[in-house]
Structures are given as C-alpha cells and as structure tokens.
Write a protein that holds these residues in place. Structure first.
Motif, PDB file in Angstrom:
ATOM      1  N   MET B 196      40.858  37.667  47.910  1.00 54.80           N
ATOM      2  CA  MET B 196      41.943  37.221  47.034  1.00 54.80           C
ATOM      3  C   MET B 196      41.832  35.706  46.866  1.00 54.80           C
ATOM      4  SD  MET B 196      46.082  37.472  47.366  1.00 54.80           S
ATOM      5  CE  MET B 196      46.254  39.180  46.887  1.00 54.80           C
ATOM      6  N   ILE B 534      42.269  44.695  45.602  1.00 56.44           N
ATOM      7  CA  ILE B 534      42.769  43.356  45.299  1.00 56.44           C
ATOM      8  C   ILE B 534      42.515  43.030  43.828  1.00 56.44           C
ATOM      9  CG2 ILE B 534      42.374  40.887  45.732  1.00 56.44           C
ATOM     10  CD1 ILE B 534      41.794  41.680  48.658  1.00 56.44           C
ATOM     11  N   GLY B 538      45.390  42.486  40.940  1.00 61.54           N
ATOM     12  CA  GLY B 538      45.477  41.070  40.595  1.00 61.54           C
ATOM     13  C   GLY B 538      45.625  40.871  39.099  1.00 61.54           C
TER      14      GLY B 538
END
Lengths: 379, 543
Positions: B196, B534, B538
């Motif tokens: 991330m 992720i 995102g």
C-alpha cells in the motif's frame, strides 16, 4: 431546504438594506452607522456577502443539479473520470482572483480605519473595569464613571419584579454617557483597569479591546449629533452583559457648554470633599461613591446577588469590626479577586465615606463614623 | 516492526486473547484491542455530547427571553465555558479519535495500533480528566467562567479555584491526545500493509496522518499556555499580569497558536470521513484525489500562520493585521478545492441517499456556509464589527456542529454495519437526519442575524431587539438536542440486532475494511492483505 433558506435570507437581508439606509441600527443586518468607518465596514460586508451568495449559487447549483439528475433511482450510470486538469486549474485560479479583488479594498480600508489624525480635537481616555466604563478627559480635567442605569439593573436581576420591557433601552442605558462633539476628530485611548473588555458601539463601526497595560487608540469622527448605544464585547466576568457604552454626540457649542458644566460640578464636588468631615457629609459622599464603585455588584439596596455577591445589609463584614471592613475595601478580597483593591482607586476620604455609608445605610446601624485618618492608618 | 519490548508484549497479549475479548468486566479496563478502545472513545464522546448538550440547552433556555429566568450570570458563564471545553476536548476530539482507532488499522491492513497498551492508557486518561473538568461545578465559587479560550487575566488571577482543576484536566487531555496522535502516525507509517503506497491510502487515514502531526504541534503549545496561567496564579510569575509588567495579549498569541490548528484538528478527519462517503454513494472514484491530499497539507501549513485573526481587535500593529488577513484568506483556496472536488465526485455519479450520504451532503452544504462566514470574518475592516458577536457564534457552530459533528455521525452510520454486523433502521435514521438537519439551521442560522444586528456573544441577557432571533434559536436547539436521543436509540438497536449486514453493505464502498466480515473478528489482518486485495480496494480499483 437550503434554497428556501437562502431565499429567505436574501429577502430578509434586502429588507435590512432598506432599513439600514435610514442609519438606524438594523434588526437583521450590520448597521451602516454614522461614521465613515462604519459605512465602509458596511459596504465591505455587503460586498463579501454578495460574493458569497454568488459562489454559493454556483457551487450549490451544480451540486443540486447532480443530486437531482445523477441519482441511481433515475437510472444514472456512474462515469469513471476522476480528474480534469483544466477544471482544477480554473477552480484554483478563480478563487485567487476573487480573493485578490477583495484583499485590495480591504487593505486600503484597514489602513484608513487605523490611521490616526495628527491633531485630534478632543482626547478621551476610556477605562474598562468590572463592570463599568470610566471616561477621562485629560485636557479638561473631567472624569466620571458610566454605570448601567438603575432601571435596567433592577429589571435584570434573577426573579426581578420589573420587566425588561419597561426599562428604557434595556441594558443599553447608562447614568453618565460619553459626551463628544459631532463633526470633530475625537481620539479614544482605550485601556482597562482589571481584565480585558472591549469598547463597542456598532454605529461607530469598530470595536477595540480594553487591555490592561496598554492603550489602544482609535479616532472617531461622528458626523451627526445623536445618541449611539453599544455594549462591552469581550467576556469580562459575571457583569459582562451589564456594562453598556452610550455615546452622546452633541454640537460643538453644546459640547463646550457641557464641559463648562462638568468643570463647575467638579469644582463643587471638590469643595464638598474639602468641607469639614462630619457624619452627614460622610453619608452623602459615601452614597455617591457607593453608587459608582460598589452598586454594580452589591446593588443599590445592599442586597447583593445571592451566591455571587454578598449582601452588605446585615453582612458579616459591614456590621463586624471596622478593621475588617476597611481591609477588604482597601486591599480587596484574597478569596475572590472580583472584589478589587479600592485603595488604588479611591482617596482616603472617599473610602472613609463609603465605609461609613455601608455601616449605616439600609438597616445597618453600627453608628460608626470612619475617618480618613483611620483609612490612612489601615493602608 | 522491530523486535522491541513492546512488540514482544504484543505477541504475548495476542496469543492470550486469540479467540476473542477477555471475559468479565475487566475487559474494558484492560483491553489493548484497537476496536475496543475505539468503541470506548466513541462512547465517551457520546456521553460528553450529552453533558455538553445539556449545558447548551440550559444556555439556550436562559436566552429564550430577555431578563434572567434560570441562571445567575456567573453560572451562565461557567456553562458557556464548560460547554466549549467539553464539546471540543471530550466530544469532538474523542469522537474522531474513536473513528481513527477503529478504522485506521483496518484501512491500512494492520493487526492493531502500533502501541496497543499506550492506546489503552491514552483512553483511560480521559474519564478522570472529564471528572476534573466538570468537578468545578461542585466547588466553591463554581466552575470557571472565563470562556473556553481561558483569556488572562480573567482566567488567571481573577478565576475561581476550580480553574486549577481545569488546567490539570487540559494537561491530561493533552497528553492523551499526543499519545493518541503518535500512535496513529506510527500505525500508519510503520504498520501499513506491504504494497500500500502512501499516496494510495484511503482519505480518512490520510487526513488522520496529517492531523496527527498537527496535534503534535498544537497540544504542547496549549500545555505551555495553561502552565503559564498556573504559574501566574501560584508561583508569582507575571507572564500575563500587566500590573507586574506582563502582557495579557501574550496569552492570546500562545493560545491561538494552539487554537487555530485545533480547529483543523477537528475538521481534517471530518474531511476524511466525507471523502470516503461521497465516492461510495456516488459509485465513482474521488475526484482530484491527489489535490485533495495536497489541499489538506496546505491547510495544515496555513493553519499555523493565521492565529492572530482571532485577535484583530486587541490592538495589533496594522501591518500584522494585514499579514494575518492575507494568510487567512489563503485558506479559502485549498478549502474551496476540497468542496469543488466533492461536488465533482458527485457529478455524473449514480447517487443513492442512505443515512451516511445524507449526513455527508449536509456537511458539504452547511460547512460551506460556515466557510462563507469565515471568509467574511477574515476581512479585517468588517471583522471589527463581526468580532465577538453572535455572527462568530453562528460561524463556529456551522463549522464544528454541521462540520465535525455531522461528519462523525456520517462516519458512524457508514461504519456501524461493519462494526456491529447489523444494518441500522434506515427509516428511523431518515427521521433522525431530517429533524437534525432542519433544527440545526433553525438554531444557528438566526445567530448570523443577531450578531450582525449587534448582539455580543457570551452574555446571559440581552437588549430587547434581539429577542425574536433568540427565541427561534432556542426552539431549534431543543429540537436538535432531543433529536439526538433518536440517534442513541438507533445505535443501541443496531448493536443488539437487526438485519444482517453483508461484508460490504454499501455497494460503492472501497477500502480494506470492506474485505472483512461484518462484524470483523476480534483480531483482524493477522495475515496481511494481499497486494491484489490492496490494489482492488485502492483508488485504482475502479478501473
């Protein structure tokens, strides 16, 4: 909802604009007031207001359009975009331009409002203190306290029998207003004797904090004679709502006459104060001192305010030993700083008179006559 | 994470309570679980909201008509002072910290906060601090009445003895905030799931990262200010005592060097919440994500150089007034960008209006109105008239109540299904929203007019011409206050039961928290989320 509200605000405000044109304090909007400063502040305020309205119409308009058109219940499909450089630059640059457009006149106005005239016609020192204003005319040798009028004070008590509606100019009325000549430059030098206060008359277009240890100057030029009312604007303790500001602007001739009268009255006072000290003199002088220095807390009837200001009628100190009484008046209270040390503010004779008064007024009946010599000894 | 003593203890703690929370009443006292701590912060915030709300209602009841009907002036002043301190330090700040405790670890894929025990400690400092704050009401001469701004000398040499307790309470709350801020910063920077990127973090986490740093700047400054008050009172210093060569204005400089960043401490995480909700219910990625983050950073920098705009009437040199007017006006630019971005996010979206979205929309509308009055207040010549009037009271409540508080409520509705595993009662929530949204405007909008017409703030009694607006405000305040009881009922109902919430109750919501079950297990992300997850959750997951 918002639109209705905005519309309502617009209508009420345009009514207010008309009202303000008559230079009376508006019920909805900033007053246009009676000085150049106040009219400038008003114009600035309205400019800002309309800018905000314009931006609001734009932003809320687009948003409302979205809320109506781009809802799933109407079958709207979400687009995928998440940036657009041109749009982002535009909505950064436009606010910058608007701000520059506002900052230029605001800066000019700010400099103008703070400009001091080289030769003011009248100088007045304004002292804030808990909870009254004192006006000192250093060039004339005049000074006096300006207290909330007794009608307002009576009606403002918790559980008062009197109605605020019956008190003339409720909470905006004083015993002795500040008198200044209209059409002249008046320099106010504002300071405080205890905590911070703020001297404010909306129609004059500014407020200035009264800060202990410094003088804040402002020049006022009131065009037309009239009575202008305001209030203390900085929280200064339990009497904050009860120290109004009243300014009476009079013609220069009337002002000269008023000054002469004040001087004469002051001379008479001085004569009285030098008259031989007797019980009768002490009681009458003491009552005067009491009304200007003590009554705003302990009340004219000596009853005080339960839980906040002790009653002096039948009080432990006022009917106890004289030494204790003198001590608290001269040195103030250690437990409660609101009870100031009046030793700095009043003369021996004034303290002697007011203590004599407190010990014999209302139902107090100590029979004591406190002498200035006793005060001097107790200092 | 390094093998520090802390992390070893973490692991032991972890293994002990692997299957769920500790049984029995000691659970809440001893918990180091970020979800439990988050819950406790939120409960404290709710309690403080009620206490501060009751104070506000007594204030409004007294102001219903001219004359004194209920309170002596000194008690009234204590109420306004305590209302401000309570709402800021015990309702809004813990409310936002509670959201952070719950959501930041979930949003960055961390298994808990960086310092779980410090987290427990930071929370448990607050209840004693609350008691120290409120105990003044039961002391001789009552609670302090010098305003939440604690200006000297009214709040130093002229204050009742209870001010010392308030100062100590502020110290404790400040330490709690600093520890909480450090913990959040470290959780984000050190425990973020691999894969991330900082720039891909959810906006709520982003705003809290920045708020954390702002707290580290602001809270020590407040500690300095109140310590100087304390030494002026007891150790014979005269920092603010003009009779001994001190300067009362100095206090205001120090106080507002804390106080203005504080305003942004209360609003930046609120921006974050709204930036989560608006895309979720528009089903569209957040517009101008990068500029949103830069706007927050810009606001943070500016917030440290605008403090004297609270002091335009104290007699500052005219050059200083010009400078602070300019810096204050500049804040309108990044703030404007944020509002435009939210509007652009909604544009051509596919919007629905569940409770979280309604509160977020009300936030955007009403916070903008607070922004407008802020822009007006920045203008010094006009501010000479606005300053210390009800116009300011209206402004600050539009920013804090319809800003921060509305965002917290929006966040609670948004994440409540995740926390409890149940959907709240949507119909009742619509009632709660509309009653609140209307009454809050009935309460605070008339204050603009009262202030412009000349009503000073912090007065228990007022001249007759302000009566109409005050009556309207009071009626609004009571409706607004009692409407919040609906909210409490709604939350309790949702905790106890209700329709099962899926893992992702909002189809447009993105973020790692929605990959977990509802309610999430007591320990989450003991296995870090995969890079794939992720990515999908995102900002690039929309494409």
């Amino acid at each position: 909802m918002i639109w209705k509200k905005l519309l309502l605000a617009l209508t009420t405000l345009s009514t207010a604009v008309i009202a303000a044109a008559q230079e009376e304090p508006s019920a909805f909007n900033m007053t246009r007031g009676v000085t150049e400063i106040s009219r400038d502040a008003y114009d600035m305020h309205m400019l800002l207001f309309w800018i905000c309205v314009a931006i609001g119409v734009g932003v809320f308009g687009v948003m409302t359009w979205s809320l109506i058109r781009h809802r799933r219940s109407r079958g709207a499909k979400a687009a995928k975009f998440s940036e657009n450089t041109v749009v982002e630059v535009v909505w950064t640059v436009i606010p910058v331009l608007i701000l520059v457009g506002v900052a230029v006149p605001a800066t000019a106005l700010l400099l103008k409002t703070n400009a001091e005239s080289p030769n003011p016609d009248v100088v007045v020192d304004v002292h804030g203190s808990q909870w009254k204003w004192e006006y000192v005319y250093p060039d004339e040798g005049i000074s006096f306290f300006s207290n909330l009028s007794s009608a307002s004070r009576d009606a403002s008590q918790l559980g008062a029998k009197e109605s605020p509606a019956d008190a003339p100019n409720y909470l905006l009325d004083v015993d002795n207003p500040l008198v200044v000549p209209a059409g002249k430059d008046v320099r106010l030098r504002i300071t405080s004797d205890d905590v911070i206060h703020a001297w404010w008359v909306p129609q004059l277009g500014f407020k200035k904090d009264a800060v202990p240890g410094q003088f804040n100057n402002i020049d006022v030029h009131i065009g037309e004679p009239g009575t202008y009312r305001g209030q203390c604007a900085e929280l200064c303790g339990s009497g904050h709502a009860y120290m109004p500001v009243v300014v009476e602007a009079v013609s220069p001739e009337a002002y000269t006459e008023w000054v002469a009268q004040q001087k004469q009255a002051a001379a008479q006072e001085a004569e009285k104060a030098s008259a031989p000290y007797s019980r009768e003199v002490a009681m009458s002088q003491g009552k005067k001192v009491y009304e200007s220095a003590c009554a705003s807390c302990h009340q004219s009837n000596g009853q005080g305010i339960e839980g906040t200001f002790p009653a002096l009628e039948g009080g432990e100190i006022t009917t106890g030993p004289v030494e204790g009484h003198l001590n608290i008046v001269i040195h103030g209270s250690e437990k409660n700083p609101v009870m100031q040390a009046y030793g700095d503010q009043l003369s021996d004779r004034e303290i002697a008179a007011v203590v004599t008064y407190e010990r014999n007024a209302w139902s107090n009946d100590t029979g004591d006559l406190v002498t200035p010599e006793a005060v001097e000894a107790a200092r | 994470m390094n093998q520090t003593a802390d992390s070893v203890v973490d692991q032991i703690e972890h293994e002990h309570s692997h299957h769920g929370p500790r049984k029995g009443p000691l659970r809440w006292l001893l918990t180091v679980n970020h979800k439990d701590v988050g819950t406790m912060y939120l409960v404290l915030a709710l309690v403080a909201l009620l206490v501060g709300g009751v104070m506000a209602l007594v204030i409004r009841a007294e102001l219903f008509q001219p004359g004194l009907q209920l309170t002596q002036p000194q008690f009234f002043n204590s109420l306004t002072t305590m209302h401000g301190l309570t709402m800021i330090f015990l309702a809004i700040m813990p409310g936002l910290t509670g959201l952070a405790n719950w959501m930041v670890p979930l949003q960055v894929g961390a298994d808990d906060m960086y310092w779980p025990r410090v987290n427990n400690w930071a929370f448990w400092m607050l209840p004693p601090a609350a008691i120290m704050l409120w105990i003044g009401f039961f002391m001789p001469q009552g609670a302090p009445g010098g305003g939440w701004t604690l200006y000297a000398p009214l709040s130093s040499t002229y204050a009742p003895p209870s001010i010392d307790w308030v100062i100590m309470a502020i110290h404790i709350m400040g330490i709690s905030s600093i520890l909480g801020a450090l913990n959040i910063i470290l959780t984000i920077l050190k425990m973020r799931a691999k894969g991330m990127r900082l720039w891909d973090m959810p906006l709520f986490t982003w705003t809290w990262l920045i708020t954390g740093f702002l707290l580290l700047l602001a809270m020590p400054t407040l500690a300095i200010a109140v310590t100087m008050l304390l030494t002026d009172r007891h150790l014979g210093t005269a920092f603010f005592d003009a009779t001994n060569g001190g300067d009362p204005v100095l206090f205001q400089h120090i106080f507002w060097f804390f106080g203005h960043p504080e305003v942004y401490i209360m609003i930046l995480p609120a921006f974050g919440v709204v930036s989560e909700i608006v895309p979720a219910f528009s089903r569209k990625p957040l517009f101008g994500r990068t500029s949103m983050i830069w706007a927050v950073i810009a606001i943070t920098f500016l917030s440290a150089i605008v403090w004297a705009h609270h002091m335009f009437t104290v007699g500052l040199p005219v050059e200083a007034q010009v400078l602070f007017m300019y810096t204050t006006m500049l804040i309108a630019i990044p703030t404007g960008i944020k509002i435009f971005n939210w509007v652009a996010t909604m544009w051509r979206g596919s919007m629905t209006f569940e409770a979280p979205m309604l509160w977020a929309l009300a936030f955007i509308f009403l916070f903008t109105i607070g922004g407008f009055s802020g822009l007006m207040l920045a203008d010094v010549p006009a501010d000479y008239q606005y300053h210390d009037t009800y116009f300011v009271v209206a402004h600050l409540h539009y920013v804090v109540v319809t800003g921060s508080l509305f965002a917290i409520i929006a966040g609670v509705y948004y994440w409540l299904p995740k926390w409890t595993g149940h959907m709240y009662n949507e119909k009742l929530s619509q009632w709660h929203f509309w009653l609140s949204a209307i009454s809050v405007n009935v309460t605070f909008f008339p204050m603009h007019f009262a202030g412009l017409a000349g009503m000073p703030r912090r007065i228990p009694d007022y001249p007759l011409q302000f009566m109409d607006f005050n009556m309207i405000s009071t009626v609004g305040a009571f409706v607004f206050g009692f409407s919040q009881l609906l909210f409490i009922w709604l939350v309790i109902q949702t905790i106890r039961g209700g329709k099962k919430a899926g893992d992702r109750p909002w189809d447009g919501a993105k973020g790692l928290e929605w990959t977990l079950s509802s309610p999430p297990p007591y320990h989450t992300f003991t296995e870090p989320p995969s890079r794939q997850t992720i990515h999908e959750e995102g900002p690039h997951g929309y494409h």
